[in-house]
Design a protein around this motif. Structure first.
Motif, short mmCIF file in Angstrom:
data_model
loop_
_atom_site.label_atom_id
_atom_site.label_comp_id
_atom_site.label_asym_id
_atom_site.label_seq_id
_atom_site.Cartn_x
_atom_site.Cartn_y
_atom_site.Cartn_z
N PHE A 16 0.80 -1.36 0.15
CA PHE A 16 -0.03 0.19 0.02
C PHE A 16 0.86 1.17 0.05
O PHE A 16 0.30 2.42 -0.08
CB PHE A 16 -1.12 0.03 1.25
N LEU A 42 -2.68 2.61 8.35
CA LEU A 42 -3.99 2.19 8.25
C LEU A 42 -3.88 0.63 8.16
O LEU A 42 -5.00 0.17 8.38
CB LEU A 42 -5.12 2.82 7.21
N TYR A 43 -3.05 0.15 7.31
CA TYR A 43 -3.37 -1.26 6.74
C TYR A 43 -2.38 -2.14 7.50
O TYR A 43 -2.50 -3.51 6.99
CB TYR A 43 -2.66 -1.24 5.26
N CYS A 44 -1.83 -1.99 8.17
CA CYS A 44 -1.09 -2.98 9.12
C CYS A 44 -2.32 -3.76 10.30
O CYS A 44 -2.85 -3.24 10.93
CB CYS A 44 -0.21 -2.32 10.25
N PRO A 45 -2.33 -5.00 10.04
CA PRO A 45 -3.19 -5.63 10.90
C PRO A 45 -2.92 -5.95 12.12
O PRO A 45 -3.80 -6.54 13.05
CB PRO A 45 -3.19 -7.18 10.18
N LYS A 47 -1.18 -3.52 14.28
CA LYS A 47 -0.93 -2.12 14.76
C LYS A 47 0.47 -2.16 15.07
O LYS A 47 0.93 -1.64 16.27
CB LYS A 47 -1.49 -1.96 16.25
N ARG B 31 -11.83 -3.38 11.14
CA ARG B 31 -10.62 -2.23 11.78
C ARG B 31 -9.91 -1.76 10.60
O ARG B 31 -9.63 -0.74 10.31
CB ARG B 31 -9.70 -3.33 12.42
N LEU B 32 -9.75 -2.62 9.51
CA LEU B 32 -8.90 -2.31 8.37
C LEU B 32 -9.66 -1.65 7.31
O LEU B 32 -10.78 -1.99 7.15
CB LEU B 32 -8.02 -3.45 7.68
N PRO B 33 -9.05 -0.87 6.38
CA PRO B 33 -9.67 -0.30 5.30
C PRO B 33 -9.92 -1.37 4.25
O PRO B 33 -10.87 -1.06 3.38
CB PRO B 33 -8.87 0.75 4.57
N ILE B 34 -9.48 -2.55 4.20
CA ILE B 34 -9.97 -3.45 3.25
C ILE B 34 -10.49 -4.78 3.93
O ILE B 34 -10.54 -4.86 5.12
CB ILE B 34 -8.56 -4.04 2.53
N TRP B 374 -1.09 -12.55 13.72
CA TRP B 374 -1.65 -12.68 12.23
C TRP B 374 -0.69 -13.75 11.77
O TRP B 374 0.18 -13.77 11.06
CB TRP B 374 -0.98 -11.51 11.48
#
Ligand SMILES: Cc1cc2nc3c(=O)[nH]c(=O)nc-3n(C[C@H](O)[C@H](O)[C@H](O)COP(=O)(O)OP(=O)(O)OC[C@H]3O[C@@H](n4cnc5c(N)ncnc54)[C@H](O)[C@@H]3O)c2cc1C
Ligand code: SF4
Ligand code: SF4
Lengths: 53, 425
Positions: A16, A42-45, A47, B31-34, B374
Motif C-alpha cells: 500500500f 491504516l493497513y497494518c493488521p 498495529k 478494523r482495516l480499510p480492506i 497474524w
C-alpha cells in the motif's frame, strides 16, 4: 512513522505504500524514500506502525 | 433480528452472507480499510499477491467453502487444479535436489517404497477407512508402521503445506479426518480472481441482502448483559444486537469481553485459551517469465530444507500476473523454536528455491511471514475449540474455530456451517 515490535513481517504495508519505501524480511523497515504520508499505518493488521500526531 | 459481525475475514463474511440471506439485519465491523482479512488480494507491481492464503481452496469446486458460497448465491468461479506432484531426487538416497530430480504424481506417492511397504500401504488405505487409527500423532504412527524415511519427509511436506505444522504436531484423528475429507470433497482448486474473487462475491451478496460493512471501524468491547451478548462498542458508539459473531479467534474475542469473563464459572474457558497455539509460516512470492512449476497443481518438495510446497496459480487465472508473467508462491512452516530466527528461516527458504528451480529465471517479489497475532491459522488444526463461547449469543468463527478435519478455509467454512446450524436450527 515508526515500526514497532508487533510487526510480523506480513508485507501488507509494502503493497500500500505508493513510494515503494518499505522493505520487509521477517520485519518491515522504512527506507529513505519514506515521505511520512502515513498511508501504511491504516493497513497494518497488528498495529505495528506508529505515527506521530 | 439483528446480528453484529466483528471482523470481515472469510469466516465473518460467510456468516454475514448466510444470516442476511435468512432475514437477519447484519452489520459488519472491520478494523482495516480492506475487507477479507488474510484472504484477499494485495496488488503489488501488477501481481495479485495475497494478504495470507495462496489463492487455493483445499477442496476446490466440490469442497465445503464452495458449497457454502453456492448456498448463499455468491457468484464466483472455482477451477479444479491439476494433480499435485512431488519432487523427488533422482536417487531416493540423495539428501536433496542438487544431483537432479524427477516429479511423480501425488497419487503415486508409494512408488519409491519397497514392495513390502507398498503392499502394507495398500492394505492400510482400506483398513484405516474402516477403523480409524487414533491416540498419537501422525509422525509417531508412521514410525511405528514403516522404517522408511520417505514417508516421514512426505508427511512433513504435506502437513507443512496444508496446515503449516510438522507431522508430529498433527493429531492422528485429525489427519485421518482430513484424508476422509479428501475422499469426500476432492482435491484443491483456485478461484478466478484469486482470494479477492471470493471476497468480492460475498460482499455483493451481503450488500444485496441489505447488510452493511463498516471498514476502518474497530470494535473495542463486547457488551454482555446477564451472561448474554447484547452489543458492541465501536468508535465511541454502542451498537445493540441479538446475536454477535466474532471472526477474531477465541483469545482475542475473550479480551473484548474480559470483564464479563472474570467470573469463576469461566475459569475452564480461560485455561483452554492458553492451550491454543497459532501456526506460523513464510510465503515467498516469485515473478517468473516462464513457468517454474509448469502446472496448476501443488508441487510438494519433501527434500527441501524448509519449503514444503509451491503453486503457480497463473495457470488457472493468468490475470493474477501481468501479461506473459507467472506468479509462483512457496510456503514453509516455521517451527516454534525457529521463530526467533525468522531471517535465517527466510534465507533457507530462498536457498531451497535455487535448488528446486536451478537455472530458471525468476525475481523474488515479496517475502511474507505470519505468526502470533497474524498467523497462518489461529488454532493449529485438530485443536480448534468449537464455535461456542461461555457467553450466550456470542459465537466465534474463522480459523481459530475450524470444523473437524477441515483444512484451512475449508475448516473455516465447516465451522461457519456448524455455527449457522446451531443458530438457525
Ligand atoms: C501464508 C499463508 C498461506 C495460506 N494459504 C492458504 C491457502 O492456500 N488455502 C487456504 O485455504 N488457507 C490458507 N491460509 C489460511 C487462510 O488464509 C486463513 O485461515 C483465513 O483467511 C482466515 O480467515 P478468518 O475467517 O479466520 O479471518 P481473518 O482473515 O483472520 O479476519 C479477521 C478480520 O478481523 C479484523 N479485526 C481484528 N480485530 C478487530 C476488531 N477489534 N474490530 C474489528 N475488526 C477486527 C481483522 O482486521 C481481519 O480483517 C493461509 C494463511 C497464510 C497466512
Ligand atoms: S503490515 Fe504491519 S505487520 Fe505487516 S509488515 Fe507491515 S508493519 Fe509489519
Ligand atoms: S509513511 Fe507513506 S511513504 Fe512512508 S512508508 Fe508509510 S506509506 Fe510509505
Amino acid at each position: 512513522m515508526k515500526i514497532n515490535d508487533n510487526c510480523v513481517g506480513c508485507g501488507q504495508c509494502v503493497s500500500f505504500c505508493n513510494q515503494g519505501a518499505i522493505e520487509v524480511k521477517g520485519k518491515a523497515t522504512a527506507t529513505a524514500a519514506c515521505i511520512g504520508c502515513d498511508i501504511c499505518f491504516l493497513y497494518c493488521p497488528v498495529k505495528a506502525i506508529e505515527v506521530s500526531v | 433480528m439483528k446480528a453484529i459481525i466483528i471482523g470481515a475475514g472469510l469466516g465473518g463474511l460467510l456468516s454475514a452472507a448466510k444470516l442476511s440471506q435468512v432475514g437477519y439485519q447484519v452489520e459488519i465491523f472491520e478494523r482495516l480499510p480492506i475487507t477479507g482479512g488474510r484472504f484477499t488480494n494485495l496488488n503489488y507491481r501488477g501481481f495479485q499477491l495475497s494478504s495470507g492464503a495462496l489463492h487455493t481452496l483445499p477442496h476446490g469446486p466440490t469442497g465445503p467453502l464452495t458449497q457454502l458460497l453456492k448456498e448463499v448465491n455468491a457468484d464466483v468461479q472455482i477451477i479444479r487444479s491439476d494433480q499435485p506432484t512431488i519432487r523427488m531426487p533422482l536417487e531416493k538416497s540423495n539428501p536433496n535436489y542438487r544431483k537432479g530430480f524427477k516429479d511423480i504424481f501425488f497419487n503415486k506417492f508409494f512408488t519409491p517404497l519397497s514392495n513390502k511397504d507398498r503392499l502394507k500401504i495398500a492394505l492400510l488405505i482400506v483398513s484405516t477407512r474402516k477403523n480409524r487409527p487414533s491416540g498419537s500423532n501422525l509422525k509417531a504412527w508412521i514410525i511405528n508402521q514403516f522404517k522408511d524415511e520417505w514417508l516421514l519427509k512426505l508427511a512433513d511436506s504435506f502437513c507443512g503445506w496444508s496446515l503449516s505444522l510438522k507431522s508430529d504436531n498433527v493429531p492422528l484423528e485429525e489427519f485421518f479426518e482430513m484424508i476422509e475429507n479428501m475422499y469426500r470433497f476432492g482435491g484443491p482448486g483456485v478461484p478466478i480472481g484469486g482470494c479477492k474473487g471470493v471476497i468480492d462475491a460475498l460482499e455483493a451478496v451481503i450488500i444485496a441482502n441489505g447488510g452493511r460493512i463498516y471498514n476502518k471501524t474497530e470494535v473495542s468491547k463486547i457488551i454482555v448483559e446477564n451472561g448474554r451478548a447484547a452489543g458492541i462498542f465501536a468508535g465511541d458508539r454502542v451498537y445493540e444486537a441479538n446475536l454477535i459473531i466474532s471472526n477474531l479467534g477465541h483469545a482475542a474475542t475473550a479480551l473484548l469481553c474480559s470483564e464479563a469473563l472474570l467470573d469463576k464459572t469461566y475459569a475452564s474457558y480461560f485455561k483452554m485459551l492458553e492451550l491454543l497455539k497459532p501456526s506460523a509460516g513464510i510465503k515467498i512470492c516469485l515473478a517468473a517469465d516462464e513457468p517454474l512449476v509448469g502446472h496448476s497443481g501443488i508441487l510438494l518438495t519433501p527434500y527441501a530444507k524448509r519449503i514444503n510446497g509451491i503453486n503457480e496459480v497463473t495457470h488457472v487465472d493468468p490475470n493474477l500476473a501481468p501479461p506473459g508473467k507467472h506468479l509462483t508462491m512457496s510456503h514453509q512452516h516455521i517451527a516454534p523454536e525457529n521463530l526467533k530466527n525468522l531471517r535465517v528461516e527466510i534465507e533457507l527458504g530462498l536457498e531451497d528455491l535455487k535448488e528446486i528451480f536451478p537455472g530458471k529465471k525468476y525475481k523474488v517479489l515479496l517475502i511474507q511471514s505470519y505468526h502470533d497475532g497474524w498467523p497462518v491459522n489461529r488454532a493449529a488444526s485438530g485443536l480448534d475449540p468449537g464455535n461456542e463461547t461461555p457467553i450466550l449469543e456470542l459465537y466465534v468463527v474463522g480459523d481459530g474455530a475450524k470444523g473437524k478435519g477441515g483444512i484451512e478455509i475449508e475448516g473455516v467454512a465447516l465451522g461457519v456451517a456448524a455455527t449457522m446450524t446451531k443458530i438457525l436450527g
